[in-house]
Design a protein around this motif. Structure first.
Motif, short mmCIF file in Angstrom:
data_model
loop_
_atom_site.label_atom_id
_atom_site.label_comp_id
_atom_site.label_asym_id
_atom_site.label_seq_id
_atom_site.Cartn_x
_atom_site.Cartn_y
_atom_site.Cartn_z
N LEU A 7 0.82 -1.21 0.00
CA LEU A 7 0.00 0.00 0.00
C LEU A 7 0.86 1.26 0.00
O LEU A 7 0.41 2.34 -0.40
N PHE A 8 2.09 1.13 0.45
CA PHE A 8 2.99 2.29 0.56
C PHE A 8 4.03 2.32 -0.56
O PHE A 8 4.98 3.08 -0.51
N ARG A 9 3.83 1.47 -1.58
CA ARG A 9 4.73 1.49 -2.73
C ARG A 9 4.70 2.85 -3.40
O ARG A 9 3.64 3.47 -3.52
N VAL A 10 5.85 3.33 -3.83
CA VAL A 10 5.95 4.66 -4.42
C VAL A 10 5.73 4.56 -5.93
O VAL A 10 6.55 3.98 -6.65
N ASP A 11 4.62 5.12 -6.39
CA ASP A 11 4.28 5.11 -7.81
C ASP A 11 4.30 6.55 -8.32
O ASP A 11 4.61 7.49 -7.58
N ILE A 12 3.89 6.75 -9.55
CA ILE A 12 4.02 8.06 -10.18
C ILE A 12 3.19 9.13 -9.47
O ILE A 12 3.63 10.28 -9.35
N LEU A 13 2.01 8.78 -8.95
CA LEU A 13 1.18 9.78 -8.27
C LEU A 13 1.83 10.22 -6.95
O LEU A 13 1.65 11.36 -6.52
N ARG A 35 20.30 6.03 6.58
CA ARG A 35 19.87 6.37 7.93
C ARG A 35 18.42 6.86 7.98
O ARG A 35 17.85 7.01 9.07
N LEU A 36 17.86 7.12 6.83
CA LEU A 36 16.47 7.60 6.78
C LEU A 36 15.51 6.44 7.05
O LEU A 36 15.85 5.27 6.81
N PRO A 37 14.32 6.75 7.56
CA PRO A 37 13.30 5.70 7.70
C PRO A 37 13.06 5.03 6.35
O PRO A 37 13.12 5.68 5.30
N MET A 38 12.76 3.74 6.39
CA MET A 38 12.66 2.97 5.16
C MET A 38 11.65 3.56 4.20
O MET A 38 11.90 3.64 2.99
N TRP A 39 10.51 4.01 4.71
CA TRP A 39 9.46 4.51 3.81
C TRP A 39 9.86 5.82 3.15
O TRP A 39 9.36 6.15 2.08
N ILE A 40 10.82 6.57 3.76
CA ILE A 40 11.34 7.77 3.11
C ILE A 40 12.40 7.39 2.09
O ILE A 40 12.50 7.99 1.02
N GLN A 41 13.19 6.35 2.39
CA GLN A 41 14.18 5.87 1.43
C GLN A 41 13.52 5.50 0.11
O GLN A 41 14.11 5.69 -0.97
N MET A 61 9.24 -1.81 -4.21
CA MET A 61 8.59 -0.77 -3.43
C MET A 61 8.76 0.61 -4.06
O MET A 61 8.13 1.57 -3.62
N THR A 62 9.62 0.74 -5.04
CA THR A 62 9.80 2.05 -5.68
C THR A 62 9.73 1.89 -7.19
O THR A 62 10.70 1.51 -7.84
N LEU A 63 8.57 2.20 -7.74
CA LEU A 63 8.44 2.25 -9.18
C LEU A 63 8.98 3.59 -9.70
O LEU A 63 9.42 3.68 -10.85
N PHE A 64 8.93 4.62 -8.85
CA PHE A 64 9.46 5.94 -9.17
C PHE A 64 10.11 6.52 -7.92
O PHE A 64 9.70 6.19 -6.80
N THR A 65 11.10 7.38 -8.13
CA THR A 65 11.73 8.10 -7.02
C THR A 65 11.72 9.59 -7.33
O THR A 65 11.64 10.00 -8.49
#
Length: 360
Positions: A111-117, A166-172, A181-185
């Motif tokens: 649910l927290f995967r980083v997509d284009i939106l 060192r950043l929280p995983m969801w920010i990384q 987990m990261t389709l886009f950064t």
């Protein structure tokens, strides 16, 4: 200010390329994925996301400028665009929730995967704030250009920084690629929004059609220059200790921005020719105005259980035929949506149907 239809047409092109990219990825046989034709089709599909982000930048400046003219307040215009950016960010999570429900079996963390939106929303907010801080067009364009350059040039460095660990995983996940987990950064993808905003600032400052034609000529020339410079610098030794041409290289970023600018001007030219000959491409315009809706419904249809029998089963020519058929289906879905909304708006009330204008 009249609506610039060629921007809707450009967004429609992004929609069609996006559908091509997803159907190609999901439905094509594994055995043909090493062919030259598949590679070229994949490169074409790779321009969908940059074009969406770039057009979001163009549109946010035009929207803010028009809102400021109507309301007489730049602060109100910034607030409106920022709200839109936050809505897009929230929609990113709702989109993932929809996928989790419609196609069960995935991990909750998806649910927290980083997509284009997820990238587009915050970038719109940041670009709107920059617009609010710059009242002069030249300074606004310079600010957007500087931010774009920073995103492009810092991408290899940021991805290799130990500080990111060192950043929280969801920010990384928003900074550095992390598997599924990261389709886009943010680096470099948010840079496309600011690159588009720089062009949007130039377009928004133009009210004379003759001046806009000259502007489009200069944009095409600048885009061609970006392409040439990008390919030239790609042939030189890299200045980074770790960099990949296809993912993090500023040279590939410059090439893509150049292609987007040339494409944008070409669509403008095509729109001018069509207007002179009385050609109204209504389906293309409707596709463009409904780009978010099509994005929202098509991903699960392409990757989910609905199309499971053809996942990885089609030859390249079969995928091409299926792509055309699916694009027609997506257009018909827009018509169904519009009819449904009109029915709800007129249900229980007398009089003629209320016209519905969907703008994404």
């Amino acid at each position: 200010m009249t609506r610039r239809r060629y921007i809707d047409w450009a967004r429609a092109v992004a929609v069609l390329v996006m559908i091509e990219a997803h159907t190609l990825d999901s439905w094509t046989l594994t055995s043909v994925r090493r062919s030259i034709a598949f590679r070229d089709a994949q490169i074409l599909g790779g321009f969908a996301a940059p074009l969406f982000l770039w057009l979001a930048g163009v549109s946010l400046v035009l929207s803010a400028s028009n809102a400021a003219r109507r309301q007489g307040s730049r602060a109100a215009a910034v607030d409106a665009v920022c709200r839109r950016g936050l809505e897009v960010f929230v929609l990113a999570f709702l989109f993932r929730l929809q996928g989790f429900i419609v196609t069960p079996g995935g991990a909750i963390v998806s649910l927290f995967r980083v997509d284009i939106l997820n990238i587009m929303g915050p970038a719109i907010v940041a670009a709107a704030i920059v617009w609010g801080l710059n009242t002069r067009t030249d300074r606004l364009v310079a600010s957007y250009a500087a931010i774009t350059l920073a995103f492009a040039m810092l991408t290899p460095t940021v991805r290799a920084m130990p500080l990111v660990d060192r950043l929280p995983m969801w920010i990384q996940w928003y900074v550095r690629p992390s598997g599924d987990m990261t389709l886009f950064t943010a680096f470099p993808w948010a840079g496309f929004v600011f690159a588009g905003a720089a062009v949007g600032a130039l377009v928004a400052a133009v009210e004379d059609p003759a001046v806009e034609r000259r502007l489009q000529t200069w944009l095409a020339a600048a885009g061609a220059a970006f392409i040439v410079v990008g390919f030239y610098t790609a042939s030189l030794p890299t200045i980074y200790s770790r960099s990949s041409f296809w993912t993090s290289s500023p040279t590939w970023f410059a090439i893509r921005v150049g292609v987007l600018m040339v494409t944008f001007s070409a669509i403008y030219l095509f729109a001018q020719i069509a207007e002179r000959h009385g050609i109204a491409l209504v389906p293309l315009e409707r596709f463009g105005r409904s780009s978010l809706f099509v994005y929202w419904i098509h991903v699960e249809l392409v990757y989910g259980y609905a199309s499971w029998p053809v996942h990885g089963k089609l030859p390249l020519w079969g995928t091409a035929i299926a792509y055309v058929a699916f694009s027609v289906l997506m257009y018909k879905s827009i018509d169904v949506r519009d009819r449904t909304v009109r029915w709800f708006k007129t249900r229980g009330g007398a009089g003629s149907p209320v016209p519905v204008n969907f703008t994404t």
